[in-house]
Design a protein around this motif. Structure first.
Motif, short mmCIF file in Angstrom:
data_model
loop_
_atom_site.label_atom_id
_atom_site.label_comp_id
_atom_site.label_asym_id
_atom_site.label_seq_id
_atom_site.Cartn_x
_atom_site.Cartn_y
_atom_site.Cartn_z
N LYS A 1 -1.21 -3.68 0.69
CA LYS A 1 0.11 -4.28 0.19
C LYS A 1 0.13 -5.71 -0.02
CE LYS A 1 2.47 -0.78 3.17
NZ LYS A 1 3.27 -0.21 2.32
N THR A 2 -0.88 -6.31 0.30
CA THR A 2 -0.99 -7.89 -0.05
C THR A 2 -1.18 -8.09 -1.75
OG1 THR A 2 -3.29 -8.09 0.34
CG2 THR A 2 -1.58 -8.65 2.36
N SER A 3 -1.49 -7.15 -2.61
CA SER A 3 -2.06 -7.00 -3.61
C SER A 3 -0.99 -7.61 -4.57
CB SER A 3 -2.77 -5.78 -4.22
OG SER A 3 -1.67 -4.69 -4.21
N HIS A 4 0.39 -7.34 -4.23
CA HIS A 4 1.46 -8.15 -4.99
C HIS A 4 1.04 -9.52 -5.02
CE1 HIS A 4 2.88 -8.79 -0.79
NE2 HIS A 4 3.55 -9.91 -1.52
N LYS A 5 0.46 -10.31 -4.52
CA LYS A 5 0.42 -11.69 -4.45
C LYS A 5 -0.36 -12.10 -5.89
CE LYS A 5 -0.05 -12.60 0.42
NZ LYS A 5 -0.67 -12.94 1.46
N LEU A 6 -1.10 -10.96 -6.64
CA LEU A 6 -1.78 -11.12 -7.73
C LEU A 6 -0.81 -11.53 -8.76
CD1 LEU A 6 -4.07 -8.11 -7.91
CD2 LEU A 6 -4.57 -10.68 -7.31
N ALA A 7 0.38 -11.07 -8.82
CA ALA A 7 1.46 -11.16 -9.85
C ALA A 7 1.70 -12.79 -9.92
CB ALA A 7 2.84 -10.76 -9.46
N ALA A 8 1.53 -13.47 -8.90
CA ALA A 8 1.90 -15.00 -9.26
C ALA A 8 0.71 -15.48 -10.05
CB ALA A 8 1.86 -15.78 -7.69
N ASP A 9 -0.60 -15.09 -10.10
CA ASP A 9 -1.79 -15.48 -11.05
C ASP A 9 -1.48 -14.84 -12.48
OD1 ASP A 9 -2.37 -17.06 -9.09
OD2 ASP A 9 -3.63 -15.66 -8.05
N GLY A 10 -0.48 -13.99 -12.75
CA GLY A 10 -0.47 -13.35 -13.98
C GLY A 10 -1.28 -12.07 -14.10
N LEU A 11 -1.58 -11.44 -12.72
CA LEU A 11 -2.44 -10.33 -12.77
C LEU A 11 -2.03 -9.04 -12.31
CD1 LEU A 11 -5.73 -12.14 -11.07
CD2 LEU A 11 -5.56 -11.72 -13.65
N VAL A 12 -2.45 -7.87 -12.76
CA VAL A 12 -2.01 -6.59 -12.43
C VAL A 12 -3.04 -6.04 -11.57
CG1 VAL A 12 -1.05 -4.40 -12.99
CG2 VAL A 12 -0.41 -6.63 -14.50
N PRO A 13 -2.71 -5.34 -10.29
CA PRO A 13 -3.91 -4.51 -9.74
C PRO A 13 -4.24 -3.46 -9.97
CG PRO A 13 -1.75 -4.66 -8.33
CD PRO A 13 -1.61 -5.72 -9.48
N ALA A 14 -5.27 -3.07 -10.30
CA ALA A 14 -5.74 -1.60 -10.75
C ALA A 14 -6.95 -1.14 -9.88
CB ALA A 14 -6.42 -1.84 -12.45
N VAL A 15 -7.26 -0.05 -10.12
CA VAL A 15 -8.50 1.08 -9.48
C VAL A 15 -9.03 1.55 -10.69
CG1 VAL A 15 -7.12 2.94 -9.12
CG2 VAL A 15 -9.04 2.54 -7.96
N LEU A 16 -10.47 1.84 -10.54
CA LEU A 16 -11.37 2.26 -11.44
C LEU A 16 -11.93 3.74 -10.78
CD1 LEU A 16 -12.82 2.69 -14.24
CD2 LEU A 16 -14.51 0.89 -13.04
N TYR A 17 -11.96 4.74 -11.26
CA TYR A 17 -12.57 5.87 -10.43
C TYR A 17 -13.10 6.75 -11.51
CZ TYR A 17 -7.75 7.73 -10.80
OH TYR A 17 -6.67 8.18 -11.34
N GLY A 18 -13.95 7.92 -11.09
CA GLY A 18 -14.34 9.05 -11.85
C GLY A 18 -15.33 9.70 -11.16
N PRO A 19 -15.93 10.72 -11.91
CA PRO A 19 -16.52 11.58 -11.00
C PRO A 19 -18.13 11.04 -10.95
CG PRO A 19 -16.40 12.53 -13.29
CD PRO A 19 -15.40 11.16 -13.18
N LYS A 20 -18.59 10.01 -11.91
CA LYS A 20 -19.86 9.58 -11.65
C LYS A 20 -19.98 8.17 -11.31
CE LYS A 20 -21.66 13.09 -14.91
NZ LYS A 20 -22.46 13.17 -16.13
N ILE A 21 -18.84 7.63 -10.94
CA ILE A 21 -19.22 6.08 -10.61
C ILE A 21 -18.28 5.66 -9.28
CG2 ILE A 21 -19.03 5.43 -12.98
CD1 ILE A 21 -15.98 4.55 -12.16
N GLU A 22 -18.48 4.79 -8.58
CA GLU A 22 -18.06 4.29 -7.21
C GLU A 22 -16.64 3.65 -7.49
OE1 GLU A 22 -18.93 1.03 -4.00
OE2 GLU A 22 -20.60 2.13 -4.88
N THR A 23 -15.76 4.09 -6.75
CA THR A 23 -14.09 3.59 -6.79
C THR A 23 -14.23 2.30 -6.71
OG1 THR A 23 -13.46 5.58 -6.14
CG2 THR A 23 -12.06 3.86 -6.20
#
Length: 177
Positions: free
Chosen positions: A17-39
């Motif tokens: 829930k603290t990831s909204h603090k990224l907006a102040a720095d002009g950033l958007v939270p994201a997640v990367l996932y898939g069958p052959k990689i670590e999240t």
């Protein structure tokens, strides 16, 4: 066939829930996932992502994602973009790492091309489908599938079987829909 774009991301330490603090720095939270990689939790530049979304399509645009500190970039698609319901800004992005050698399923928009005879005669064009499910290798993903409506008269209709899929693409919908 596929529109490939580049995007840079950084590994994100702030999660939850603290990831909204990224907006102040002009950033958007994201997640990367898939069958052959670590999240992985990531962040991307808001302006850069907004620029990318002017030409990209969720689920159909191949993105060459470079994560800060990694040796090579990853081929991903934008799986989902969560937006603020009132203001419309991007709240979170899901990236799906794709295997370039394996076919995948996704939905793409139907783009209606032309002006129908029926519309010129005073009729109204009604759309019951605006996207179709397809299967294709990531390199063959189309941004959209075109439907030529120029020959339609009042009372006529198009079905899925009337659509022409690009080479390497299989439409998964009921042909009679």
């Amino acid at each position: 066939m596929t529109h490939v774009v580049e995007l840079e991301a950084k590994v994100r330490d702030i999660t939850g829930k603290t990831s909204h603090k990224l907006a102040a720095d002009g950033l958007v939270p994201a997640v990367l996932y898939g069958p052959k990689i670590e999240t992985r939790s990531l962040s991307v530049d808001k302006r850069e992502f907004d620029r990318l979304m002017q030409t990209a399509t969720v689920g159909a645009t191949l993105v060459e994602l470079t994560v800060e500190g990694d040796d090579k970039s990853l081929d991903v698609i934008i799986k989902e973009v969560k937006r603020d319901e009132l203001k419309g800004f991007v709240r979170h992005i899901d990236f799906w790492a794709v295997d370039m050698k394996q076919a995948m399923q996704t939905s793409v928009a139907i783009t209606f091309v032309g002006s129908s005879e029926g519309e010129r005669a005073g009729g109204t064009l009604m759309h019951s489908l605006r996207e179709v499910r397809i299967e294709a290798n990531p390199k063959d993903l189309p941004e959209h599938i075109e439907a030529d409506i120029s020959a339609l008269n009042i009372g006529d209709s198009l079905t899925i079987s009337d659509l022409v899929a690009p080479k390497g693409v299989t439409i998964l919908e009921d042909p009679d829909a």
